[in-house]
Design a protein around this motif. Structure first.
Motif, PDB file in Angstrom:
ATOM      1  N   LYS A   6       0.854  -1.192   0.000  1.00 23.24           N
ATOM      2  CA  LYS A   6       0.000   0.000   0.000  1.00 23.24           C
ATOM      3  C   LYS A   6       0.894   1.248   0.000  1.00 23.24           C
ATOM      4  CE  LYS A   6      -3.594   0.037   2.672  1.00 23.24           C
ATOM      5  NZ  LYS A   6      -4.486  -0.079   3.852  1.00 23.24           N
ATOM      6  N   PRO A   7       1.270   1.719  -1.171  1.00 19.99           N
ATOM      7  CA  PRO A   7       2.115   2.918  -1.239  1.00 19.99           C
ATOM      8  C   PRO A   7       1.393   4.113  -0.626  1.00 19.99           C
ATOM      9  CG  PRO A   7       2.005   1.789  -3.362  1.00 19.99           C
ATOM     10  CD  PRO A   7       0.969   1.173  -2.496  1.00 19.99           C
ATOM     11  N   ARG A   8       2.175   5.027  -0.082  1.00 19.97           N
ATOM     12  CA  ARG A   8       1.615   6.201   0.593  1.00 19.97           C
ATOM     13  C   ARG A   8       1.452   7.358  -0.386  1.00 19.97           C
ATOM     14  NH1 ARG A   8       4.184   7.348   6.190  1.00 19.97           N
ATOM     15  NH2 ARG A   8       3.018   5.404   6.475  1.00 19.97           N
ATOM     16  N   VAL A   9       0.255   7.947  -0.397  1.00 18.14           N
ATOM     17  CA  VAL A   9      -0.084   9.065  -1.276  1.00 18.14           C
ATOM     18  C   VAL A   9      -0.392  10.287  -0.420  1.00 18.14           C
ATOM     19  CG1 VAL A   9      -1.724   9.912  -3.000  1.00 18.14           C
ATOM     20  CG2 VAL A   9      -1.010   7.509  -3.036  1.00 18.14           C
ATOM     21  N   LEU A  10       0.153  11.442  -0.810  1.00 18.11           N
ATOM     22  CA  LEU A  10      -0.169  12.698  -0.144  1.00 18.11           C
ATOM     23  C   LEU A  10      -1.158  13.465  -1.015  1.00 18.11           C
ATOM     24  CD1 LEU A  10       0.184  14.945   1.973  1.00 18.11           C
ATOM     25  CD2 LEU A  10       2.186  15.734   0.670  1.00 18.11           C
ATOM     26  N   ILE A  11      -2.288  13.878  -0.417  1.00 18.90           N
ATOM     27  CA  ILE A  11      -3.319  14.643  -1.124  1.00 18.90           C
ATOM     28  C   ILE A  11      -3.282  16.074  -0.612  1.00 18.90           C
ATOM     29  CG2 ILE A  11      -5.771  14.874  -1.617  1.00 18.90           C
ATOM     30  CD1 ILE A  11      -6.018  11.846  -1.043  1.00 18.90           C
ATOM     31  N   ASP A  29       8.301  13.157   5.694  1.00 21.36           N
ATOM     32  CA  ASP A  29       7.870  11.767   5.498  1.00 21.36           C
ATOM     33  C   ASP A  29       8.424  11.236   4.183  1.00 21.36           C
ATOM     34  OD1 ASP A  29       6.624   9.340   5.293  1.00 21.36           O
ATOM     35  OD2 ASP A  29       4.592  10.077   5.674  1.00 21.36           O
ATOM     36  N   ARG A  30       9.515  10.500   4.262  1.00 18.53           N
ATOM     37  CA  ARG A  30      10.146   9.962   3.053  1.00 18.53           C
ATOM     38  C   ARG A  30       9.415   8.740   2.507  1.00 18.53           C
ATOM     39  NH1 ARG A  30      15.316  12.195   2.775  1.00 18.53           N
ATOM     40  NH2 ARG A  30      15.074  14.320   3.561  1.00 18.53           N
ATOM     41  N   ASN A  31       8.359   8.287   3.184  1.00 15.74           N
ATOM     42  CA  ASN A  31       7.596   7.137   2.695  1.00 15.74           C
ATOM     43  C   ASN A  31       6.491   7.533   1.725  1.00 15.74           C
ATOM     44  OD1 ASN A  31       8.962   5.058   4.132  1.00 15.74           O
ATOM     45  ND2 ASN A  31       7.911   5.701   6.000  1.00 15.74           N
TER      46      ASN A  31
END
Length: 384
Positions: free
Chosen positions: A11-16, A53-55
Motif C-alpha cells: 500500500k504505497p503512501r499518497v499525499l493529497i 515523510d520519506r515514505n
C-alpha cells in the motif's frame, strides 16, 4: 528469503494536497484500501510533510491553494536537492479539461493531470502506474542486489515464455488501439562492457546468467498484473504496458537502467554492467497516424536500445532521443577547436547523452539553432 525485504510496499503512501476538505474526502474514498494516504490543506503544509515523510511515494495536488499554490509546490519539488523528492511522481488535480492548463502543469513538472470528476477505476489505475512503475532507484537497486545474491529458492526468473508474452502483448496493444489509449513497449538491453573495449560496441559481452535472472525476477515482481514482461533475448527483456502516461514509463525505464548499472552484481571484476531501455509508444508522433503491429514496435524499441548500448549510454532512448542522436550524426558540422576552454559541439552532445545538465546549460549557444530546443527537451527528460 524474506520477500518483504525486496518487494515494493503493498500500500504505497499518497499525499493529497487540496484546500477543499470535500475534494480530499472524495479522493480518499476512491483510494482507501488500495493506498495509504496523508492530507494537506495548502502547499506549504504539503511541502513540510514531503520533507518529513520519506515514505510518501506520490503527490496529488490542486493548483489553486493558499500560502503556496500547486505550481509553486511543483517548482520546489523539481528544484529540490533531495533526489528522491526531486523525482517524486506528481499528479495535478484540476476542475477542467482545458488543454492550456494541462500543458502548463506538465511543463511545470507534473507527471499526470486528472479531473475532479474522474471515476475510481481510472484514478486507482493511474496511481498504481505511478506508485509501482515509478519505484525509487534505490529500492530497485537494493532489490536487484538481494535477488542476485539469493541462491536458495529460485533458479530462473520465473517469467513466461516469449511466445506467451507476444500473444498477451498483442492483445493489450489491440485493446489500446480500439480504446484510443496509449500503449508502451520497453526493450531493456543489458551488456557487459570491458574497460579496454569501452568504445567498441561489437565487443560488449553478455552479463552472467545470475544477473539476467535477478533482473527478470525483479521486473516480474515490480510490474502490475495487467502488464506483461518476458526475457526475449540472451541479454534483453520486453515489457508491455497499456493505459499509461508516457512520461511515467520513461521515468521507470531510466530508473531501471540506472539501478542495474549501479547495482553490485558480482560481474567478477571483468568489466561493468551497462543497461539501456528503448521505448516505443503509440504516443510517438511517427506512430500516431498509422496502424502498427507488435513486431514493428518491438523493432523500434530494439533499435533505440541498441543505439544506447552502442554508445555506452545508461538510461532510456525514446523518440526525441533517437532524433537527437540522428541529428548529431547527420546534421552537425565537424567539431571545431575549443576556445577559451569552452567545450566543442561533440563534447556537448556527449554531455547531453550522459544527462550532465549543469555542464551543458552555459554552452547551449554552441549548438545549431535547430537542435537547441531539442537538446533542452532531452536534458529535461534525462534526470535519473
Amino acid at each position: 528469503m524474506a520477500s518483504n525485504e525486496i518487494d515494493i510496499a503493498v500500500k504505497p503512501r499518497v499525499l493529497i494536497a487540496d484546500d477543499s476538505r470535500i475534494v480530499r474526502f472524495t479522493l480518499i474514498k476512491h483510494i482507501e484500501g488500495m493506498f495509504d494516504f496523508r492530507e494537506a490543506c495548502n502547499g506549504e503544509e504539503a511541502w513540510e510533510m514531503l520533507l518529513a515523510d520519506r515514505n510518501i511515494k506520490v503527490l496529488i495536488t490542486d493548483l489553486t491553494m493558499p500560502r503556496l499554490d500547486g505550481y509553486g509546490l511543483l517548482q520546489r519539488i523539481r528544484q529540490s536537492s533531495i533526489t528522491g523528492l526531486r523525482d517524486m511522481p506528481v499528479v495535478v488535480i484540476s476542475g477542467s479539461d482545458e488543454q492550456a492548463e494541462r500543458e502548463r502543469a506538465l511543463a511545470a513538472g507534473a507527471n499526470d493531470l486528472i479531473t475532479k470528476g474522474m471515476d475510481t477505476a481510472h484514478l486507482v489505475s493511474r496511481l498504481d502506474v505511478l506508485s509501482r512503475l515509478v519505484a525509487t532507484r534505490q529500492e530497485f537497486r537494493r532489490g536487484l542486489e538481494a535477488l542476485a545474491q539469493d541462491k536458495c529458492d529460485e533458479t530462473d526468473s520465473g517469467l513466461p515464455p516469449r511466445e506467451r508474452f507476444e500473444i498477451d502483448a498483442t492483445i493489450l496493444l489491440r485493446n489500446a488501439i480500439q480504446g484510443k489509449r496509449n500503449f508502451v513497449l520497453l526493450n531493456v538491453r543489458i551488456a557487459l562492457r570491458h574497460a579496454d573495449d569501452a568504445d567498441d560496441a561489437d565487443k560488449h559481452g553478455i552479463p552472467p546468467m545470475a544477473t539476467m535472472d535477478a533482473v527478470g525476477r525483479l521486473l516480474r515482481r515490480t510490474v502490475r498484473q495487467t502488464d506483461h514482461v518476458a526475457r526475449t533475448g540472451e541479454a534483453e527483456f520486453m515489457l508491455a504496458t497499456g493505459s499509461i502516461n508516457f512520461d511515467a514509463a520513461l521515468v521507470f525505464a531510466r530508473r531501471v537502467c540506472h539501478a542495474i548499472a549501479d547495482a553490485d552484481l558480482a560481474s567478477g571484476g571483468t568489466g561493468m554492467i551497462i543497461a539501456c531501455c528503448g521505448v516505443a509508444s503509440l504516443s510517438d508522433q511517427g506512430l500516431a497516424q498509422v496502424e502498427i503491429s507488435l513486431a514493428q514496435m518491438q523493432d523500434i524499441a530494439r533499435r533505440r536500445a541498441g543505439l544506447g548500448i552502442a554508445q555506452g549510454f545508461v538510461g532510456a532512448v525514446g523518440e526525441e532521443e533517437e532524433l537527437a542522436a540522428a541529428g548529431a550524426a547527420l546534421a552537425l558540422p565537424a567539431a571545431e577547436p575549443s576556445d577559451s576552454g569552452a567545450p566543442d559541439v561533440e563534447t556537448l552532445l556527449r554531455w547531453i547523452r550522459e544527462g550532465r545538465r549543469e555542464q551543458v546549460m552555459p554552452h547551449l549557444g554552441k549548438l545549431p539553432a535547430e537542435l537547441r530546443s531539442l537538446a533542452e527537451l532531452v536534458m529535461k527528460r534525462s534526470h535519473p
